[in-house]
Scaffold this active site. Structure first.
Site, short mmCIF file in Angstrom:
data_model
loop_
_atom_site.label_atom_id
_atom_site.label_comp_id
_atom_site.label_asym_id
_atom_site.label_seq_id
_atom_site.Cartn_x
_atom_site.Cartn_y
_atom_site.Cartn_z
N ARG A 40 0.87 -1.18 0.00
CA ARG A 40 0.00 0.00 0.00
C ARG A 40 0.90 1.23 0.00
O ARG A 40 1.42 1.63 1.03
CB ARG A 40 -0.91 0.01 1.23
CG ARG A 40 -1.87 1.20 1.28
CD ARG A 40 -2.67 1.19 2.58
NE ARG A 40 -3.67 2.25 2.61
CZ ARG A 40 -3.43 3.50 2.98
NH1 ARG A 40 -2.21 3.87 3.36
NH2 ARG A 40 -4.40 4.40 2.98
N SER A 109 -12.39 -3.06 2.71
CA SER A 109 -12.49 -2.35 3.99
C SER A 109 -13.95 -2.12 4.35
O SER A 109 -14.77 -1.84 3.47
CB SER A 109 -11.79 -0.98 3.90
OG SER A 109 -10.43 -1.14 3.59
N LYS A 138 -3.11 6.64 8.59
CA LYS A 138 -4.25 7.05 7.77
C LYS A 138 -5.10 7.99 8.63
O LYS A 138 -6.02 7.58 9.31
CB LYS A 138 -5.05 5.82 7.34
CG LYS A 138 -6.04 6.10 6.22
CD LYS A 138 -6.75 4.84 5.79
CE LYS A 138 -7.75 5.15 4.68
NZ LYS A 138 -8.58 4.01 4.34
#
Length: 209
Positions: A40, A109, A138
């Protein structure tokens, strides 16, 4: 897909790391017990992302660990990765499943029971649920209470992995949730000893199940 071990799920973050250092962290973490890796790298353009993911795949292949690509389905397919993970804002889950085909892992998610049920219906193999703790990785992540996590876990028949702000000293707070795994970024990527950090995280996770 069945028989995937989600116990210790590493999500990469190469920011402020030299390439070899980044790859060494991943290899050491796998030696310490990481069972699945997701690349990611939101800040990387397509080609640098592809090159980084390709280098990671050489390591995951060596240890026979599943490799998941965040969001970029074309790279997941082009690299021959084991699967992809998409967020609620990335692409509809059913479309992601159509693009990936039936044989690759699809993670989605989810922050609510409704999202989780839709993800399962759309063909997700697992759900990433969080942020269960505050996270700096995040900053716009919606928080999910431990109680909500439990409800999500009870509402679906696919594995649910806890994500967001997980560290060695707070894994114990997930006791009683029946989480299928813990997803970690900084607690491994920024650890001085990634192998040791992975071993301790896995040890703590095993205590709660």
């Amino acid at each position: 897909m069945e028989n995937i071990d989600y116990s210790l799920y590493l999500v990469t973050n190469s920011k402020n790391k030299r390439n070899q250092e980044f790859l060494d962290i991943i290899e050491e973490s796998i030696k310490g017990g990481v069972s699945i890796v997701q690349v990611r790298e939101k800040e990387l353009d397509l080609i640098p992302f592809y090159e980084k993911a390709k280098a990671v795949k050489e390591i995951t292949d060596k240890y026979n660990i599943p490799l998941i690509i965040n969001d970029r389905l074309s790279i997941a397919i082009g690299l021959g990765a084991d699967g992809a993970h998409v967020g609620q804002e990335d692409i509809d889950g059913s479309i992601a499943r159509d693009i990936l085909g039936p044989d690759r892992i699809l993670g989605i998610s989810a922050q609510t029971v409704e999202q989780a049920k839709k993800a399962e219906k759309d063909g997700a193999d697992y759900i990433g649920c969080g942020a269960v703790f505050p996270t700096s990785t995040k900053e716009d992540a919606d928080s999910v209470s431990i109680e909500e996590f439990k409800k999500i876990k009870e509402a679906v028949n696919i594995p649910v992995v806890a994500i967001g702000g997980i560290k060695i000293d707070n894994v114990k707070d997930l006791k009683g949730t029946n989480a299928d795994g813990i997803s970690v970024v900084s607690a491994i990527m920024d650890a001085e000893e990634p192998k040791e950090a992975s071993e301790k995280l896995l040890e703590e996770f095993k205590k709660i199940n």
